[in-house]
Enzyme design. Structure first.
Site, PDB file in Angstrom:
ATOM      1  N   LYS A   1       0.822  -1.221   0.000  1.00 17.58           N
ATOM      2  CA  LYS A   1       0.000   0.000   0.000  1.00 17.58           C
ATOM      3  C   LYS A   1       0.851   1.263   0.000  1.00 17.58           C
ATOM      4  CE  LYS A   1      -4.117  -2.025   0.272  1.00 17.58           C
ATOM      5  NZ  LYS A   1      -5.107  -1.911  -0.798  1.00 17.58           N
TER       6      LYS A   1
ATOM      7  N   GLU B   1      -9.757   5.725   3.218  1.00 19.18           N
ATOM      8  CA  GLU B   1     -10.577   4.621   3.711  1.00 19.18           C
ATOM      9  C   GLU B   1      -9.636   3.452   3.927  1.00 19.18           C
ATOM     10  OE1 GLU B   1     -10.058   5.052   0.535  1.00 19.18           O
ATOM     11  OE2 GLU B   1      -9.449   3.015   0.027  1.00 19.18           O
TER      12      GLU B   1
ATOM     13  N   SER C   1       1.730  -9.552  -0.913  1.00 19.66           N
ATOM     14  CA  SER C   1       1.418  -8.126  -0.802  1.00 19.66           C
ATOM     15  C   SER C   1       1.543  -7.564   0.608  1.00 19.66           C
ATOM     16  CB  SER C   1       0.004  -7.874  -1.331  1.00 19.66           C
ATOM     17  OG  SER C   1      -0.934  -8.663  -0.620  1.00 19.66           O
TER      18      SER C   1
HETATM   19  C1  LIG Z   1      -1.697  -6.982   2.364  1.00 21.88           C
HETATM   20  C2  LIG Z   1      -2.840  -6.607   1.489  1.00 21.88           C
HETATM   21  N1  LIG Z   1      -2.958  -7.188   0.295  1.00 21.88           N
HETATM   22  C3  LIG Z   1      -3.984  -6.888  -0.525  1.00 21.88           C
HETATM   23  C4  LIG Z   1      -4.955  -6.001  -0.156  1.00 21.88           C
HETATM   24  C5  LIG Z   1      -6.100  -5.766  -1.088  1.00 21.88           C
HETATM   25  O1  LIG Z   1      -6.020  -4.578  -1.810  1.00 21.88           O
HETATM   26  P1  LIG Z   1      -5.624  -4.532  -3.325  1.00 21.88           P
HETATM   27  O2  LIG Z   1      -6.464  -5.532  -4.039  1.00 21.88           O
HETATM   28  O3  LIG Z   1      -5.909  -3.140  -3.755  1.00 21.88           O
HETATM   29  O4  LIG Z   1      -4.185  -4.855  -3.441  1.00 21.88           O
HETATM   30  C6  LIG Z   1      -4.867  -5.365   1.079  1.00 21.88           C
HETATM   31  C7  LIG Z   1      -5.890  -4.385   1.490  1.00 21.88           C
HETATM   32  O5  LIG Z   1      -6.032  -3.978   2.587  1.00 21.88           O
HETATM   33  C8  LIG Z   1      -3.779  -5.682   1.920  1.00 21.88           C
HETATM   34  O6  LIG Z   1      -3.662  -5.107   3.120  1.00 21.88           O
END
Ligand SMILES: Cc1ncc(COP(=O)(O)O)c(C=O)c1O
Lengths: 278, 405
Positions: B98, B120, B386
């Site tokens: 993020k 948000e 992620s």
């Molecule tokens: C670690 C992590 N991965 C994925 C996401 C999902 O978001 P996005 O699909 O925009 O990557 C989040 C959202 O809070 C997250 O914290």
């Protein structure tokens, strides 16, 4: 093409007074009571009726109107039933203009091609769709105009002189000036700022300008009506409705009159105002 | 819905913010002038070498980029097929991808002279990243978070408050991410004169889906270079979880025009696709919400339904518009993983690799567990890790303890 909205403003002009525009939510607190409320509004002095189309995610509305939409949805309201509400109202009133107000998704899912003729046939005169700015005119605004419905645009304090012509280009019926930057039911409008803003819009259009957001009392409505062609009240009426509900949020014997009585007081405020505009 | 196959999959959106029929600018008039200003400010920034240079400096020294591309040897052995690489976004400062996007948006906000930042958040990772950069640059920060998420992601709530942000627990609707976004939009409409809305994923009105994608694309750009160094070629497949789709889009976008690369997005199937879930492509259809047209979960009247996922970060009934487009033209395959599958993958990665993943990428890992064994050993698969699982440790701990007793 002349709609009931155009006719109503022509009449008001002759009488030299401003329009009292009411907003209530279709299906709130239940479909039958909502119909009785809408029927009572012209008698209470409403010149134009805006009917909210309930939506789960009303991003420009404050807590009162959010809650009204959720009450309606819980009572089983749908866009189809909202059109039925208009049809039922029209059976006894062919004059009072009806404007549907809400968000685009339920219409998009109903199908624009099907919705427009259905709305027109039900007796709808205009649409206000909060999340369709001029940049998205091809979606609904242009087809609505072709179908003989007014597409009423919101102008806001952030709509500057450079942008106003684009906002007004495909607007018809009237212009709805949102008197505050904010959601419904929050701040109250300052009448001198409103008067300047209405004058600014009128430099760009011959359409009537109605003002809404933040008008709660007969006095405030009176004040606004001196400077504009109409005053819109929504949250205050919905708060009155909510105050009449029982502990389970159901309609009581007082519900229709709670809304109608406040509407009558507000109408007096509006209709007592001498128009400074024009 | 059939749409023409473009010459490039990377040229969108058009000037009006559309990817095919998806995207657009479905916002209240109050916000429209600001959105146009933002588009201009972003385009100016993108064209300014000084902006890029400043970003790169912070990405390196503050965020800790590049993030490693790590060969997950024991997971690969365990699954017995494709060679699995993890793109270690969980090692970034603040613990997820993020921050890549937030850094970019905060720099744009500074160029626009905005001093009040709103966001948000679902899992709290975007909120933490926003609170972090607001602290770093001395900006006021307000984070909207559904009350249910406040309860299940407590560690992140405490972090945001320590960083000086105000966390507003949203009590309407299902009290998760969708409702947090509604409240953030309401704040923005009210405070538009001084406020910058820092959206956490590739959703919202144009230019957000494009801008957030651009800021996240560093994930895929680095992956290309790193895989070249490690294996001397492109990967064969990419896989990432999808909430709104920003970590996935960041990994995918630089590879969209490489036909040899298979691409998989993984939505949250919650209790299963015939039950409560948050898989908007698998279980939804095109509609309009939060400023754009995209696949959404809704009923036959167009009322939006709540998402459901064990993972607060995937608990959203929509998906970024570019993903909807990539789905309809068939460039990306969208799969889904249930809560149970994600929980199992969460534990597997922890035990085999000594890496506790967040519940969000655990959804992608769950599908890796299905795909990898069917693929040859020379198949190179990249998973976007992620985020790290620290925020989920209390929640998962409670669930597992509940099962033992
Ligand atoms: C670690 C992590 N991965 C994925 C996401 C999902 O978001 P996005 O699909 O925009 O990557 C989040 C959202 O809070 C997250 O914290």
């Amino acid at each position: 093409m002349t709609t009931r909205i155009d006719t109503r403003f022509a009449e008001l002009k002759v009488e030299g007074r401003a329009a009292f525009v009411t907003f209530v939510m279709a299906g709130d607190p239940d479909p039958a009571t909502a119909l009785e409320i809408v029927k009572a509004l012209p008698k209470a002095g409403a010149d134009i009726i805006e009917i909210g189309m309930p939506f789960t995610d009303p991003m420009a509305d404050g807590p009162s109107i959010q809650a009204a939409g959720l009450r309606a949805l819980q009572a089983g309201m749908t866009l189809r039933k909202t059109l039925q509400l208009v049809r039922d109202f029209r059976a006894a009133d062919d004059k009072t203009p009806i404007v549907l107000m809400g968000y685009y998704n339920p219409i998009y899912i109903y199908g624009v091609d099907k919705f427009l003729p259905d709305a027109k046939a039900a007796g709808v005169d205009g649409l206000i769709i909060v999340d369709l700015p001029p940049e998205e005119d091809a979606e609904l605004c242009l087809p609505a105009m072709k179908a003989g419905l007014n597409f009423i645009r919101l102008a806001t304090p952030t709509t500057d002189d450079k942008r106003l012509p684009a906002v007004l280009a495909n607007t018809s019926g009237f212009v709805y000036y949102v008197s505050i930057t904010g959601i419904t039911g929050s701040a109250s409008a300052d009448s001198s700022a409103v008067s300047a803003a209405v004058a600014r819009i009128k430099r760009h259009t011959k359409l009537p300008v109605c003002v809404g957001f933040g008008i709660r009392t007969p006095e405030a409505a009176h004040d606004i009506a001196r400077h504009a062609n109409g005053a819109v009240v929504g949250t205050a009426l919905i708060d009155a409705l909510k105050g009449s509900l029982d502990a389970d949020g159901k309609a009581t014997a007082r519900t229709v009159s709670a809304v109608a009585d406040l509407a009558a007081a507000l109408a007096q405020g509006v209709h007592g105002a001498k128009q400074a505009a024009e | 819905m059939t749409q023409a196959i473009p010459n490039s999959y990377r040229s969108g959106p058009d000037d009006t913010g559309h990817f095919g029929i998806f995207g657009g600018r479905f916002v209240a008039e109050t916000l429209m002038p600001l959105i146009l200003d933002l588009q201009k400010a972003y385009e100016d920034a993108k064209a300014d070498p000084a902006f890029r240079k400043e970003m790169d400096g912070y990405l390196k020294a503050y965020v800790g980029r590049p993030s490693p591309l790590y060969f997950a040897e024991r997971l690969t052995e365990h699954l017995g097929g494709a060679k699995i690489y993890l793109k270690r976004e969980e090692l970034n400062h603040t613990g997820s991808h993020k921050v890549n996007n937030v850094l970019g948006q905060i720099m744009v906000a500074r160029r626009m002279g905005k001093k009040r930042i709103i966001a948000e958040t679902g899992a709290g990772q975007h909120g933490v990243a926003t609170a972090t950069l607001c602290a770093r640059f001395g900006l006021e920060c307000i984070v909207y978070m559904g009350a249910v998420d406040v309860a299940r992601q407590q560690p992140n709530v405490i972090r945001m408050e320590m960083l000086g942000a105000k966390v507003v627990a949203v009590q309407v609707g299902a009290r998760t991410l969708k409702d947090a976004m509604n409240e953030a939009l309401r704040d923005w409409v009210t405070n538009v004169h001084n406020t910058f809305y820092c959206i956490g994923t590739v959703a919202g009105p144009h230019p957000y889906p494009m801008m957030v994608r651009d800021f996240q694309s560093i994930i895929g750009e680095e992956t290309r270079v790193q895989m070249q160094e490690l294996e001397g070629r492109l990967p064969d497949s990419l896989i990432a979880c999808i909430g709104g789709g920003s970590n996935a889009m960041g990994l995918f976008h630089p590879f969209l025009d490489d036909p040899s690369v298979d691409i998989y997005g993984v939505e949250a199937a919650g209790h299963g696709l015939t039950n409560l879930h948050a898989a908007s492509i698998a279980g939804g259809r095109p509609g309009v919400l939060h400023g754009n047209r995209t696949y959404l979960l809704m009923d036959e009247d167009g009322q939006i339904q709540e998402g459901h996922s064990i993972s607060a970060g995937l608990d959203y009934p929509g998906i970024g518009p570019e993903h909807s487009w990539l789905h309809t033209i068939g460039r990306v395959k969208y799969l889904s993983a249930t809560d149970e599958e994600a929980l199992a993958a969460f534990q597997l990665l922890s035990k085999l690799e000594g890496i506790i993943p967040a519940l969000e990428p655990a959804h992608a890992l769950a599908k890796v567990g299905e795909l990898a064994p069917t693929l040859p050993k020379d198949h190179l698969m990249v998973v976007n890790l992620s985020g790290r699982g620290d925020k989920d440790v209390p929640q998962v701990g409670d669930i597992l303890k509940g099962r033992q007793s």
